[in-house]
Design an enzyme around this catalytic site. Structure first.
Site, PDB file in Angstrom:
ATOM      1  N   HIS A 323      61.968 139.637  32.244  1.00  0.00           N
ATOM      2  CA  HIS A 323      63.034 139.153  33.331  1.00  0.00           C
ATOM      3  C   HIS A 323      63.798 138.015  33.166  1.00  0.00           C
ATOM      4  O   HIS A 323      63.032 137.036  32.504  1.00  0.00           O
ATOM      5  CB  HIS A 323      62.378 139.469  34.695  1.00  0.00           C
ATOM      6  N   GLU A 396      59.015 136.012  33.407  1.00  0.00           N
ATOM      7  CA  GLU A 396      60.214 135.838  34.198  1.00  0.00           C
ATOM      8  C   GLU A 396      60.822 134.590  33.087  1.00  0.00           C
ATOM      9  O   GLU A 396      59.934 133.421  33.372  1.00  0.00           O
ATOM     10  CB  GLU A 396      60.069 135.161  35.446  1.00  0.00           C
TER      11      GLU A 396
HETATM   12  O1  LU0 Z   1      61.470 142.769  40.195  1.00  0.00           O
HETATM   13  C1  LU0 Z   1      61.431 141.678  40.750  1.00  0.00           C
HETATM   14  O2  LU0 Z   1      61.474 141.317  41.831  1.00  0.00           O
HETATM   15  C2  LU0 Z   1      60.973 140.450  39.993  1.00  0.00           C
HETATM   16  C3  LU0 Z   1      59.636 139.931  40.160  1.00  0.00           C
HETATM   17  C4  LU0 Z   1      58.495 141.005  40.175  1.00  0.00           C
HETATM   18  C5  LU0 Z   1      58.190 141.530  38.836  1.00  0.00           C
HETATM   19  C6  LU0 Z   1      57.067 140.443  40.809  1.00  0.00           C
HETATM   20  N1  LU0 Z   1      61.808 139.411  40.019  1.00  0.00           N
HETATM   21  S1  LU0 Z   1      63.553 139.104  39.640  1.00  0.00           S
HETATM   22  O3  LU0 Z   1      63.936 140.571  39.813  1.00  0.00           O
HETATM   23  O4  LU0 Z   1      64.149 138.213  39.645  1.00  0.00           O
HETATM   24  N2  LU0 Z   1      63.327 139.646  37.973  1.00  0.00           N
HETATM   25 ZN    ZN Z   2      64.274 140.984  37.129  1.00  0.00          ZN
END
Ligand code: LU0
Ligand code: ZN
Ligand code: CA
Length: 449
Positions: A323, A396
Site C-alpha cells: 500500500h 505502507e
Molecule cells: O487499509 C487501510 O486503511 C491501510 C492501513 C491498514 C492496512 C491498517 N491504509 S491505507 O488505506 O492508507 N493504504
Molecule cells: Zn491502501
C-alpha cells in the site's frame, strides 16, 4: 506500551507537516467552499474527495471513532491525522470539535467536459504503468524468461479486467515442495506506486536470476507469487480523466445507491464488519460491501489463496500486501487492539514482530501492529493470518507524509522507492521455510517440515 505512530517521527513530523503545509493550506482553505455551479451547457463535475489535515485526534480510540464519519485516515501523527473526505464528511469532522485544514489537490491536468478522456497518467507521472502498459511489460517478461516466470489469469475484476498471478521459481511449470510466498498490490486505486513495486520485483527476480546469488537461491528454493494489481478498475478510473480522482475503492455499483465501490481492504472474510473498523455506508471511503468477500476482486484472490492448500496444507507461508503511504511495516491483527488472543499466540506475535522489525531495519520504515493506527476489520492481513495462517504483512510505502507527495509522488521516485524494499522482500523469502526461526523456536515449530 505502544507509543508508535504511523509515520514514525511523531511530534517532529507533526510539526514539520504543519510547517511545510502552512502556506498552501492557508491558500487552500479559501477554496473549501463548494465550487461554483456548472456553466450553461457544461456538465457538472462530480465532487472529488479531498485530503485534510485534522488536528486533535491523539489516541487509537479517537482515530477509530473518527472513521465513523466515513473518511479514510491516510496519515497518523501524535495529535493529528490526514484524512480523505468529501465536503460533507469534512463538515461532520469539524462538528466533532476538530480543526481541519484542506490540503492542496493532487496534481494532474484539469478535465473539461469536452476533452477526450486520456486514460493515462499526467505529465510528471509518465513512467507509471497504466493497466495496459503493465500487462504488456509482464507479457514481455514471461516471453523472455519462460523457464522461471509463468502467468495465470486467476479471474476478472468487476469491469472484466484480468487479474493476474505471476509465479517465479526454478522449474516454474512444476508445483514443487517449496515454501511459497505471496506479494499483492494495489487494493486501493490511488496507490499506484504499489503496481510499480510488483513490476520491480518481476524485473529484479527475472533479470538477476543466475547472476545475483541471493535472488538465485530464492528462486531455486521458493515459489514466489505476485498478484500485481488487485484493483485494476479503480486504478484505471483514478487516472482516466487526466486528473487524479483520489479514488480508493473498486468500481462495483451498490444496489439502491448512486455511490460506487467497495473498499477491498475491508471486504475480506475474517471478522468482516466486526469491530467498528469499516463502514456500512456505500458513500464512505471504508465501505465494507454488503457481505464478506462480495467484491469480485476479493473473491478471485480468496479462491487463489485457498487453492494453494495442497493435501490440506497451505503452501503459502508468508505474504506482503503493498500500500501507500506512510513508510510502515504492519502486522495483524487489525480488528483488535490486543497483541495476542484467540488466533494469535505469544510466539506468533513475537515472530510477527521480530520479522517485521528486521524488515523495517532494511528499509527505514516504522514497524508496528496494524491496530496501533486505528481499528480495521475485513483486511487482507487479518484474513491471510486469521483464516489461512499465513504470516502476512502490509507495507505502507513511500512517502512518509502528504508533504512529500502523499498518494501521488512523481515518477522520479519509482526506482529508489521500489528497490528500497528489495532486502526486506529477500528477508521474508529467506525466513519463509520457518518463520519461528526468527524467535529461536525452529525445532519446536518446524522440525516436522
Ligand atoms: O487499509 C487501510 O486503511 C491501510 C492501513 C491498514 C492496512 C491498517 N491504509 S491505507 O488505506 O492508507 N493504504
Ligand atoms: Zn491502501
Ligand atoms: Ca509448491
Amino acid at each position: 506500551m505502544r507509543p508508535r505512530i504511523r509515520g514514525g517521527r511523531t511530534t517532529v513530523l507533526a510539526a514539520l507537516l504543519s510547517l511545510t503545509l502552512a502556506a498552501p493550506i492557508a491558500a487552500a482553505q479559501a477554496q473549501d467552499a463548494p465550487p461554483p455551479g456548472p456553466t450553461a451547457g457544461a456538465a457538472q463535475k462530480a465532487e472529488l474527495p479531498h485530503q485534510y489535515e485534522v488536528t486533535g485526534p491523539a489516541t487509537r480510540a479517537e482515530r477509530t471513532a473518527l472513521l465513523a464519519t466515513g473518511v479514510s485516515i491516510d496519515e497518523v501523527h501524535t495529535r493529528a491525522v490526514v484524512i480523505t473526505a468529501t465536503r460533507a464528511q469534512a463538515t461532520t469532522v469539524r462538528e466533532l470539535g476538530y480543526t481541519l485544514r484542506k490540503l492542496p489537490a493532487p496534481p494532474g491536468i484539469s478535465a473539461t467536459p469536452h476533452k477526450p478522456r486520456i486514460k493515462d497518467f499526467p505529465a510528471g507521472y509518465a513512467n507509471y504503468h497504466n493497466y495496459d502498459e503493465a500487462t504488456k511489460e509482464i507479457d514481455a517478461l514471461v516471453a523472455k524468461y519462460p523457464e522461471i516466470l509463468s502467468k495465470q489469469v486467476i479471474g476478472t475484476s468487476h469491469e472484466g479486467r484480468n487479474i493476474l498471478a505471476l509465479k517465479l521459481s526454478k522449474n516454474v511449470t512444476k508445483d514443487e515442495q517449496e515454501p511459497e510466498v505471496l506479494f499483492t498490490a494495489h487494493q486501493h486505486a490511488r496507490e499506484h506506486l504499489t503496481v510499480e513495486m510488483s513490476l520491480y520485483l518481476l524485473n529484479e527476480f527475472t533479470s538477476k536470476y543466475g547472476s545475483d546469488s541471493h535472488v538465485t537461491k530464492m528462486l531455486d528454493s521458493r515459489e514466489i507469487w505476485i498478484i500485481p494489481d488487485l484493483n485494476p478498475d479503480g486504478g484505471e478510473y483514478d487516472i482516466a480523466s487526466g486528473e487524479f480522482q483520489s479514488w480508493r475503492k473498486n468500481r462495483q455499483p451498490n444496489a439502491g445507491s448512486s455511490e460506487v465501490g467497495t473498499d477491498l481492504n475491508r471486504n475480506w472474510d475474517f471478522k468482516w464488519g466486526c469491530c467498528n473498523g469499516s463502514s456500512d455506508d456505500p458513500g464512505d471511503e471504508t465501505y465494507r460491501g454488503p457481505s464478506a468477500a462480495s467484491a469480485p476482486e476479493v473473491q478471485v484472490v480468496t479462491k487463489f489463496v485457498q487453492g494453494r492448500k495442497v493435501g490440506g496444507k497451505q503452501q503459502i507461508k508468508a505474504a506482503i500486501d503493498f500500500h501507500t503511504y506512510s513508510e510502515l511495516v504492519l502486522w495483524p491483527f487489525g480488528f483488535t487492539d490486543d497483541d495476542t488472543g484467540p488466533g494469535m499466540t505469544q510466539d506468533d506475535h513475537d515472530a510477527f514482530a521480530t520479522i517485521g522489525k528486521n524488515m523495517a531495519a532494511t528499509n527505514g520504515y516504522t514497524p508496528e501492529q496494524s491496530s496501533d493506527l486505528y481499528i480495521t476489520d475485513g483486511s487482507i492481513d487479518d484474513w491471510l493470518w486469521g483464516d489461512q495462517k499465513i504470516f502476512a504483512y502490509t507495507f505502507e510505502m513511500f512517502p512518509s507524509s502528504f508533504g512529500s507527495g502523499g498518494f501521488y509522488p512523481k515518477d522520479s521516485v519509482i526506482p529508489k522507492e521500489t528497490s528500497r524494499n528489495r532486502e526486506a522482500v529477500l528477508q521474508l523469502l529467506e525466513t519463509a521455510d520457518c518463520v519461528y526461526r526468527a524467535i529461536g523456536k525452529e525445532e519446536q515449530y518446524c522440525s516436522g517440515n
